[in-house]
Scaffold this motif. Structure first.
Motif, short mmCIF file in Angstrom:
data_model
loop_
_atom_site.label_atom_id
_atom_site.label_comp_id
_atom_site.label_asym_id
_atom_site.label_seq_id
_atom_site.Cartn_x
_atom_site.Cartn_y
_atom_site.Cartn_z
N ARG A 132 -7.23 1.07 4.31
CA ARG A 132 -6.83 -0.05 3.48
C ARG A 132 -6.73 0.36 2.01
O ARG A 132 -5.82 -0.03 1.30
CB ARG A 132 -7.83 -1.20 3.66
N LYS A 133 -7.68 1.20 1.58
CA LYS A 133 -7.66 1.64 0.18
C LYS A 133 -6.41 2.44 -0.16
O LYS A 133 -5.90 2.39 -1.27
CB LYS A 133 -8.90 2.49 -0.12
N GLU A 134 -5.94 3.19 0.84
CA GLU A 134 -4.77 4.05 0.59
C GLU A 134 -3.49 3.23 0.42
O GLU A 134 -2.48 3.74 -0.07
CB GLU A 134 -4.59 5.04 1.74
N TRP A 135 -3.53 1.98 0.90
CA TRP A 135 -2.34 1.13 0.78
C TRP A 135 -2.20 0.53 -0.61
O TRP A 135 -1.16 -0.02 -0.95
CB TRP A 135 -2.41 -0.04 1.78
N SER A 136 -3.27 0.61 -1.44
CA SER A 136 -3.20 -0.05 -2.74
C SER A 136 -2.15 0.62 -3.62
O SER A 136 -1.95 1.84 -3.54
CB SER A 136 -4.57 -0.02 -3.42
N PRO A 137 -1.46 -0.15 -4.45
CA PRO A 137 -0.41 0.42 -5.30
C PRO A 137 -0.95 1.57 -6.16
O PRO A 137 -0.25 2.57 -6.36
CB PRO A 137 0.02 -0.76 -6.18
N LEU A 138 -2.20 1.41 -6.62
CA LEU A 138 -2.77 2.45 -7.47
C LEU A 138 -2.90 3.77 -6.69
O LEU A 138 -2.55 4.84 -7.19
CB LEU A 138 -4.13 1.99 -8.00
N ALA A 139 -3.40 3.67 -5.45
CA ALA A 139 -3.58 4.88 -4.64
C ALA A 139 -2.23 5.54 -4.36
O ALA A 139 -2.10 6.76 -4.42
CB ALA A 139 -4.28 4.52 -3.33
N TRP A 146 0.42 5.29 -6.19
CA TRP A 146 0.90 5.84 -7.46
C TRP A 146 0.24 7.19 -7.73
O TRP A 146 0.89 8.16 -8.10
CB TRP A 146 0.64 4.86 -8.60
N SER A 199 -1.83 9.91 0.78
CA SER A 199 -1.29 8.59 1.16
C SER A 199 0.20 8.62 1.44
O SER A 199 0.68 8.08 2.44
CB SER A 199 -1.55 7.57 0.05
#
Lengths: 267, 251
Positions: A148-155, A157, A179
């Motif tokens: 789930r964390k890897e889906w964040s826009p920051l990750a 980016w 990612s």
């Protein structure tokens, strides 16, 4: 992965390596024989029907001295490459895609179809076996699962920024997939490749009688044909970036790893 | 093959050229062609196995039709016989049922039109990739087969046509499963009007679960045979003989 002991795994399991190269060959032949088939009618439509009398959203056209690619109302001259090109005997040809991009290199719809369907069977069976094996040996869950964390826009980016830094790219063959790698591999294996198979089947009149929902899902036979073409060129785009990344990150070591499995390493 | 490999251009292009020459050489190899063709056999067997064998092709509403139904292949047989028949509205057109029938017989166009008819709006899929939707009306082939009574030895139905392409008569063939399929009709109307010459007047075969080249136009006769060997070059159809198209055109 052939070796179950996590402390002693190779970079790529035997199934992954066998499938990778079989699939690479299949996709190359499918693309080139597919372009032969496209040359028979180089126009794409949306909906159930579409022929010369109907509006094509994309078309390759030919004049006596020029070739062009048309998207909607935009015409791009492509003389020498698409629609008007010279074959290896120096003769002008007006097929859409040139001989160097098609199998066979001369126009034969029947032969192009034979190559296409033969390699489509190998491709489909190979993909199915690879998927089953990769869930079973947990390659998907372990190496490709996108947290789930890897889906964040920051990750994403951050992952993108890594791809622009040469030292990071050089180190990537020693690290777990990042990612963007995971998203693109999962996208190719579980979305684009199955999409090729199902849009292909959706164009078959016999399959349309057997499984009418298949053509309906894609919005009609001509839509399925358009999506088949778009997905094929999405795979070409993936291939270009994939190849670029292999070259920048090695290229010898990652290629060797995909052939021999790579060094055993502890985790 | 040797010549192709040592041309300067191919050396310049290097491995890509070598790959292409290699593919072309393989493509010309009959044994390799046989290997490729195994996939077509698989297509036939799997497609026939997947559905109910009498599964209907999708039928559409009139609103779904193509504004213009494209005509392909022969657009006019152009012979004096055909022209004179067309001039009288095909009143003298005869459909001859020959070969392995217990009661071989001829049908005039008006006799066919007075039989029970089937109207279906279906999608015509060309092997080239385009499609057109049109409404067809005609006599179900099953009615004619029941009247003429096939012999047990009959395995295929060959459709003989009035048109020639490149000097050769057009013909096509289907097996009995498609022959008795409810949507297999000899159509004489398209979109509520008499079938235009360009689309195969006065009679064309509709075999909806296969590609367009199977849908023989200008049909003059149906021959029931045990094998396709003696017909044309033995591959079961004009395009099969001339350009190696597959006899089974389900995909």
């Amino acid at each position: 992965m052939s070796d179950e002991k996590p402390a002693n795994r190779r970079r790529h399991g035997l199934t992954t390596r066998l499938w990778h190269w079989t699939n690479a060959l299949c996709l190359l032949v499918l693309l080139m024989s597919g372009l032969t088939i496209f040359n028979a009618h180089p126009r794409l439509y949306w909906g159930e029907y579409g022929s010369n009398h109907d509006y094509a959203w994309m078309a390759v056209g030919s004049g006596e001295t020029f070739g062009y690619l048309r998207f909607g109302e935009t015409r791009i001259e492509t003389t020498g490459v698409l629609g008007n090109w010279e074959d290896d005997q120096g003769r002008t040809q007006t097929w859409a895609f040139p001989g160097w991009a098609t199998i066979p290199s001369y126009y034969s719809l029947a032969d192009g179809r034979r190559w296409h369907f033969f390699f489509a069977w190998i491709f489909s069976i190979g993909l199915t076996l690879f998927m089953i094996r990769s869930f079973w040996n947990r390659h998907v869950q372990r190496d490709l699962h996108i947290g789930r964390k890897e889906w964040s826009p920051l990750a994403l980016w951050r992952s993108f920024r890594q791809h622009t830094k040469f030292t990071e790219v050089r180190q990537s063959p020693d690290k777990p997939y990042n990612s963007i790698q995971k998203v693109s591999y999962v996208g190719v294996i579980f979305i684009l490749l199955p999409l090729m198979i199902f849009t292909g089947l959706a164009m078959s009149p016999a399959m349309d009688a057997n499984w009418p929902f298949l053509t309906d899902i894609f919005g009609g036979r001509q839509s399925a044909r358009s999506i088949h073409f778009i997905a094929a060129f999405s795979l070409v785009l993936f291939f270009v970036i994939h190849l670029l990344m292999v070259i920048l990150s090695g290229p010898i070591r990652p290629i060797k790893a995909m052939l021999t499995g790579g060094e055993r390493r502890e985790e | 093959m040797k010549n192709r490999l040592i041309t300067r251009r191919n050396i310049l292009i290097g491995s890509a050229g070598g790959l292409l020459s290699g593919c072309d050489a393989l493509n010309r190899n009959p044994a390799f062609q046989d290997i490729l063709a195994t996939a077509e056999t698989a297509n036939f067997k799997v497609q026939r196995a997947l559905g109910d064998r009498m599964q209907l092709a999708t039928e559409y509403s009139l609103a779904d039709r193509s504004p213009t139904f494209r005509a392909n292949g022969t657009r006019d047989p152009g012979t004096p016989d055909y022209a004179s028949s067309a001039a009288q509205g095909f009143a003298d057109w005869q459909l001859r049922l020959t070969g392995l029938f217990k009661k071989p017989q001829d049908f005039s166009l008006s006799a066919l039109q007075s039989m029970p008819q089937r109207t279906q709006t279906t999608r015509h899929d060309c092997v080239e990739g385009w499609s057109a939707i049109g409404q067809w009306t005609g006599v179900p082939l099953k009615i004619l087969l029941d009247l003429a009574q096939l012999r047990d030895s009959a395995k295929f139905l060959v459709f003989h046509c009035a048109d020639k392409l490149g000097g050769r008569p057009y013909y096509e063939s289907i097996d009995l499963l498609d022959g008795f399929h409810p949507q297999t009709i000899l159509a004489h109307r398209l979109n509520g009007e008499a079938l235009p010459v360009a689309n195969g007047a006065p009679l064309r075969l509709r075999v909806e679960r296969q590609l367009g080249y199977k849908h023989a136009k200008y049909v003059t006769g149906i021959e029931a045979v045990a094998s396709l060997d003696g017909i044309g070059e033995g591959k079961g159809g004009y395009w099969q003989d001339v350009a190696n198209y597959e006899w089974y055109a389900g995909i």
